[in-house]
Design an enzyme around this catalytic site. Structure first.
Site, short mmCIF file in Angstrom:
data_model
loop_
_atom_site.label_atom_id
_atom_site.label_comp_id
_atom_site.label_asym_id
_atom_site.label_seq_id
_atom_site.Cartn_x
_atom_site.Cartn_y
_atom_site.Cartn_z
N GLU A 296 -33.48 -7.08 18.57
CA GLU A 296 -32.57 -6.02 18.16
C GLU A 296 -33.20 -4.68 18.50
OE1 GLU A 296 -29.93 -3.57 16.98
OE2 GLU A 296 -29.42 -5.66 16.52
N TYR B 254 -29.19 -9.41 19.64
CA TYR B 254 -28.47 -8.44 18.80
C TYR B 254 -28.51 -8.94 17.35
CZ TYR B 254 -26.54 -7.29 23.43
OH TYR B 254 -26.39 -6.99 24.76
N CYS C 1 -16.55 -9.31 18.35
CA CYS C 1 -15.59 -8.55 17.55
C CYS C 1 -14.50 -7.94 18.42
CB CYS C 1 -16.30 -7.47 16.74
SG CYS C 1 -17.22 -6.28 17.73
N GLN D 266 -22.09 -7.71 7.76
CA GLN D 266 -20.68 -8.05 7.91
C GLN D 266 -19.85 -7.45 6.78
OE1 GLN D 266 -18.97 -9.32 10.29
NE2 GLN D 266 -20.46 -10.31 11.63
N CYS E 291 0.83 -1.21 0.00
CA CYS E 291 0.00 0.00 0.00
C CYS E 291 0.87 1.26 0.00
CB CYS E 291 -0.92 -0.01 1.22
SG CYS E 291 -1.89 1.49 1.41
N CYS F 158 -4.62 -0.38 7.88
CA CYS F 158 -4.16 -1.78 7.81
C CYS F 158 -2.74 -1.86 8.35
CB CYS F 158 -4.23 -2.28 6.37
SG CYS F 158 -5.87 -2.13 5.63
N CYS G 213 -7.22 1.86 -2.46
CA CYS G 213 -7.19 1.14 -1.19
C CYS G 213 -7.31 -0.35 -1.49
CB CYS G 213 -8.32 1.61 -0.28
SG CYS G 213 -8.39 0.70 1.28
#
Length: 440
Positions: free
Chosen positions: A321, A300, A396, A271, A71, A80, A156
Site C-alpha cells: 500500500e 492496495y 468499486c 469499507q 427521504c 441516493c 439521512c
C-alpha cells in the site's frame, strides 16, 4: 430537439448513473427518476448535439417497481438517487450495469451472478462527511449534485441514527463559538459493532478555546472516543489536510469485521458498509481458494483488512500500500489480531510487486482492491509477471474492472466468476468481485 421541448416517451433502459434512457426520433434523452417500462410526458431541460437531459412532467404509465422515496431531500440531494426503485429494480440495474460495462468497454459477453443485495438497505454507512458554511447562518448538509449548494437535512436514512444526532447537535452548538466560520467539514466515523465514534473537525485554522465544546460533546455522547482537528489551509477541493491535532481520546476507534478487530484512524480507508463488507470479503476469500501452502499478495491493502482475514488460511500474506498512515494502521491491526504470517510494504502497487519478483518470492494468489481508477499499467504488468494461480479483483467501478479484465484476457487470463455486491443501497454504485485464472 431543443431546450423546453415537450414530448412523450418510454424508458427503455438506464445509463451508468441510473438515469432513464428515452429515444425520441433518433435522439437520446436521459431522464432522472424514470424506471424501465414507464411512459411519461417529458420536458427537455438541456441539449447537446447527440443527446439531452429531461425531466418528467407527468407520469402516464407507472412501473410496478416504483416506490415512494422516504427521504425528505431525495429530489434535491442527489446522493441516493435510486430511492424511487424497489430492491428488484435496483438489483436489475446494478447487474445490467456490470454486463453493459464489459460489453461496451471490453467487448465481452459475460455471465454475471445476481447482485447480493442488502436485506435492510438503511442506516448502513459508518462514515458521514458534511460541508459546513457559516454566512450569518450556519449550514450543514450535502452538496447538491454537481453544485456547491448545501442541501440541509434532519435525518439521512443511510447514516446511523447516532451520526445524525451528533450532526444535529453540532449544528446548534457550533453557533456559540467564534471559530465556527473557519470550519469547512465535519467528518464522523461510527464503528457499528463496537459502537465507537470519531469526530473530525476540518478547519482552515487550528481551533482555539475549544475545550468547552469538547466537554459538551463527550457529556452528551458517551460513544465518542476520539475528537480530532484536521487543519486544511488549501484552497482546492481536497477535504483533509496534512496536520492533525488530537483534541480528545485516541487517534483511532475500533471496529470488528469477520471476527477480527481493526483500528480506524482519521485518514485510513475502511469499507463504508460494514455489513456488506463481511459478505464482500467472504466472497473474495472464497474465490481465492487459499490453502495452507499458498503465499498471498494483497495489493492496495489499505489498513490490511482483506490480507489479515486471508492470513487465517494462507502460509503467508504480503500487503502492499502506498499510503504511509494506512500501512502503520495495518501493522498495528496485525499485532492486535495476533497475526504473525503477514508483512507489509509501503510502496506503489506495481513497484512493490516488482520488488517481490526481483527477490524471487513466489506468489500463488493475488488479491487487488484498487481505487476507482483501477490498476495502472505497471501494476498489471507486474501481476502478469508474477503469474498467480488465481487473481481476485475487488472493484468499486465496473468500467475500470472491464477495462483491466480485457488486458488480462489478452495476456492469457480467463474470467471464472463475476459477483456484484450492493455495498451502497439506493445509489448507482456497485461493488464487484471477479475471479481470473490462467487458461490451461
Amino acid at each position: 430537439m431543443k431546450k423546453n421541448d415537450v414530448f412523450y416517451g418510454k424508458c427503455v433502459g438506464y445509463d451508468n448513473d441510473g438515469l432513464g434512457v428515452v429515444k425520441h426520433d433518433g435522439f437520446v434523452v436521459f431522464v432522472k427518476n424514470f424506471i424501465k417500462g414507464e411512459y411519461a410526458e417529458i420536458v427537455c431541460t438541456f441539449v447537446k448535439k447527440n443527446y439531452g437531459y429531461g425531466k418528467i412532467v407527468e407520469l402516464i404509465k407507472e412501473s410496478e417497481n416504483r416506490v415512494n422515496p422516504p427521504c425528505s431531500v431525495y429530489k434535491t440531494c442527489g446522493g441516493c438517487m435510486l430511492q424511487h426503485m424497489n430492491t428488484f429494480e435496483q438489483a436489475f440495474f446494478k447487474k445490467d450495469k456490470v454486463i453493459n460495462c464489459f460489453k461496451s468497454i471490453a467487448g465481452m459477453d459475460i455471465e454475471v451472478k445476481d447482485v447480493l443485495m442488502m436485506e435492510d438497505p438503511y442506516r448502513y454507512r459508518n462514515k458521514v462527511q458534511v460541508p459546513v458554511l457559516y454566512d450569518e447562518i450556519l449550514k450543514m448538509g450535502f452538496y447538491k449534485n454537481r453544485t456547491n449548494e448545501i442541501v440541509e437535512f434532519e435525518d439521512c436514512l443511510v447514516q446511523s441514527e447516532l451520526s445524525n444526532d451528533i450532526l444535529r447537535y453540532l449544528k446548534k452548538e457550533l453557533l456559540n463559538y467564534t471559530f465556527k466560520a473557519d470550519i469547512r467539514h465535519i467528518l464522523i466515523k461510527h464503528s457499528r459493532k463496537l459502537n465507537e465514534v470519531m469526530i473530525v473537525i476540518i478547519s482552515g485554522k487550528e481551533l482555539k478555546n475549544y475545550e468547552r465544546l469538547i466537554n459538551k460533546i463527550i457529556d452528551n455522547f458517551k460513544e465518542v472516543k476520539s475528537i480530532i482537528c484536521n487543519v486544511n489551509e488549501r484552497k482546492d477541493n481536497v477535504i483533509l489536510g496534512e496536520k492533525e491535532i488530537l483534541l480528545y481520546g485516541d487517534r483511532y476507534i475500533k471496529e470488528e469485521l469477520c471476527k477480527m478487530r481493526f483500528n480506524i484512524s482519521c485518514k485510513s480507508f475502511f469499507q463504508i458498509n460494514p455489513y456488506q463488507a463481511e459478505i464482500l470479503y467472504d466472497k473474495a476469500i472464497s474465490l481465492a481458494d487459499i490453502n495452507s501452502n499458498d503465499v498471498v499478495l494483497d495489493l492496495y491493502c489499505g489498513t490490511g483488512t482483506i490480507g489479515i482475514i486471508a492470513s487465517r488460511y494462507a502460509k503467508k500474506v504480503i500487503g502492499i500500500e502506498i499510503v504511509e498512515d494506512a500501512i502503520k494502521d495495518a501493522k498495528v491491526n496485525a499485532i492486535n489480531n495476533k497475526i504473525d504470517n503477514i508483512e507489509f510494504y509501503c510502496m506503489n502497487a506495481g513497484e512493490g510487486a516488482n520488488k517481490l519478483i526481483e527477490e524471487g518470492i513466489k506468489i500463488d494468489v493475488v488479491i487487488v482492491d484498487p481505487p476507482r481508477k483501477g490498476l495502472d499499467d505497471l501494476a498489471i504488468t507486474s501481476i502478469i509477471k508474477i503469474d498467480p494461480k488465481r487473481l481476485v479483483y475487488v472493484s468499486c467501478d465496473p468500467a475500470t474492472l472491464a477495462r483491466d479484465c480485457k488486458i488480462f484476457k489478452e495476456c492469457g487470463y480467463e474470467i471464472k466468476e463475476i459477483q456484484p455486491i450492493d455495498m451502497f443501497p439506493k445509489t448507482d454504485h456497485v461493488e464487484t468481485v471477479c475471479l481470473l485464472s490462467r487458461n490451461v
